[in-house]
Design an enzyme around this catalytic site. Structure first.
Site, PDB file in Angstrom:
ATOM      1  N   HIS A  84       1.314  -1.510  -0.203  1.00 50.76           N
ATOM      2  CA  HIS A  84      -0.103  -0.246  -0.176  1.00 50.76           C
ATOM      3  C   HIS A  84       0.610   1.329   0.210  1.00 50.76           C
ATOM      4  O   HIS A  84       0.949   1.875  -0.696  1.00 50.76           O
ATOM      5  CB  HIS A  84      -0.935  -0.360   0.942  1.00 50.76           C
ATOM      6  CG  HIS A  84      -1.710  -1.147   1.744  1.00 50.76           C
ATOM      7  ND1 HIS A  84      -2.669  -1.222   0.765  1.00 50.76           N
ATOM      8  CD2 HIS A  84      -2.195  -2.296   2.227  1.00 50.76           C
ATOM      9  CE1 HIS A  84      -2.987  -2.600   0.723  1.00 50.76           C
ATOM     10  NE2 HIS A  84      -2.698  -2.970   1.836  1.00 50.76           N
TER      11      HIS A  84
HETATM   12  O1  RIB Z   1      -5.079  -0.054   4.160  1.00 51.16           O
HETATM   13  C1  RIB Z   1      -4.246  -0.165   4.138  1.00 51.16           C
HETATM   14  C2  RIB Z   1      -3.699   1.008   5.451  1.00 51.16           C
HETATM   15  O2  RIB Z   1      -3.472   1.035   6.854  1.00 51.16           O
HETATM   16  C3  RIB Z   1      -1.821   0.885   5.254  1.00 51.16           C
HETATM   17  O3  RIB Z   1      -1.409   2.760   5.094  1.00 51.16           O
HETATM   18  C4  RIB Z   1      -1.440  -0.239   6.553  1.00 51.16           C
HETATM   19  O4  RIB Z   1       0.067   0.061   6.782  1.00 51.16           O
HETATM   20  C5  RIB Z   1      -2.527   0.084   6.803  1.00 51.16           C
HETATM   21  O5  RIB Z   1      -1.866   1.574   8.104  1.00 51.16           O
END
Ligand code: RIB
Ligand code: CA
Length: 313
Positions: A242
């Protein structure tokens, strides 16, 4: 000219990779500071993890601050089930020698934005938006000074990951997301729709590990730990990566495709709390407040990541 950025983060293994990607690119980024926020795990632990990552990168001149301990209204929801009890399970990184700066992270954000020319500082957010919202509430004048916010968060066609409707960063602090989305600041959103294309396949993790320096070996261990939850959940050949999409967008925006649309967040219904309602087809006359990144070139992303990780110790 290196872009001035502040990174707001809740490290988390994917946050760590994003931080390393930024810290590996001093000719591209003048990292003014890193601010921890409560999210994946507690604020204290996230801040501690951020110090470990800065030390791992060798960029020990970079300042790390602690921001808010809990969301604006709701009780803190964390994600140890994904990231492990420390939030950075995988490699056994040494205890940091670096210390947090004493200033509160929200005050650091405000002070830095007021001290720099308007439109010269970009906010990169990798976790819940609590610190950014608090800064906007405490000092509304900063809204016109932020160049842009590039955030990982939200989802639309990919729907939710922490609930059927909501993505984690938004779900943890939906009121903060609402403040940010209504701020008028130019926003680029890296939602699950994008990050679920950027999968940590076996071959890609092998390529990262094969770089052979301490940083890349640690990254391979981090991702091997954090991917297991998503591999079981989605049954795919790799897990979404992500947060580094935020940094990669600033480095190579042509790796991504997006559309300017309205995104509004649910803050009332418990059923859909934190859902980002994206007017992708322009059905309403709501303001187009977000560049919504719908897709990206995963091979190009990983080529960039491997190339930059090789620059670190
Ligand atoms: O949904 C993904 C996000 O949530 C990313 O930033 C991961 O690190 C968590 O914080
Ligand atoms: Ca994060």
């Amino acid at each position: 000219m290196a872009r001035k950025i502040i990174i707001d983060t809740d490290p988390g293994q994917d946050d760590a990779v994003a931080l390393l990607l930024a810290l590996a690119s001093p000719e591209d980024f003048d990292v003014l500071g890193i601010v921890a926020v409560a999210g994946n795990v507690s604020l204290a632990q996230n801040a501690h993890n951020a110090l470990k990552i800065v030390e791992l990168s060798g960029r020990t001149e970079i300042a790390v601050y602690a921001g808010c301990e809990r969301p604006l209204r709701r009780h803190l929801v964390t994600a140890e089930h994904v990231h492990g009890d420390t939030g950075l399970n995988g490699p056994g990184l040494p205890e940091p020698k670096l210390a947090l700066r004493p200033q509160h992270g929200v005050d650091f954000i405000i002070e830095t934005l007021l001290a720099h020319e308007p439109g010269t500082v970009t906010l990169c957010t990798l976790g819940p938006l609590t610190n950014i919202a608090m800064a906007l509430i405490k000092a509304p004048a900063i809204a016109s000074r932020v160049a842009q916010i590039v955030m990982m968060g939200g989802a639309y066609f990919e729907v939710g990951n922490i609930t059927p409707a909501a993505e984690f960063n938004i779900y943890v602090d939906p009121e903060a997301a609402d403040v940010v989305l209504r701020s008028g600041i130019p926003i680029v959103m890296a939602p699950l729709d994008l990050t679920h294309m950027i999968l940590t396949t076996y071959e890609r993790l092998e390529a990262i590990d094969a770089v052979g320096n301490r940083t890349s070996r640690a990254v391979a261990q981090m991702l091997a730990f954090s991917e297991r939850f998503d591999l079981m959940k989605y049954g795919t050949k790799g897990a979404p990566l992500h947060d580094p999409c935020v940094i990669a967008y600033l480095l190579q925006p042509d790796l991504f495709e997006g559309r300017h649309i309205n995104v509004t967040v649910e803050t009332a219904s418990e059923l859909t709390m934190g859902m980002t309602v994206a007017d992708y087809w322009g059905i309403t006359d709501r303001p187009k407040n977000v560049l919504f990144l719908r897709s990206g070139n995963a091979d190009g992303f990983y080529d960039l990541l491997v190339e930059r990780l090789a620059r670190l110790p």
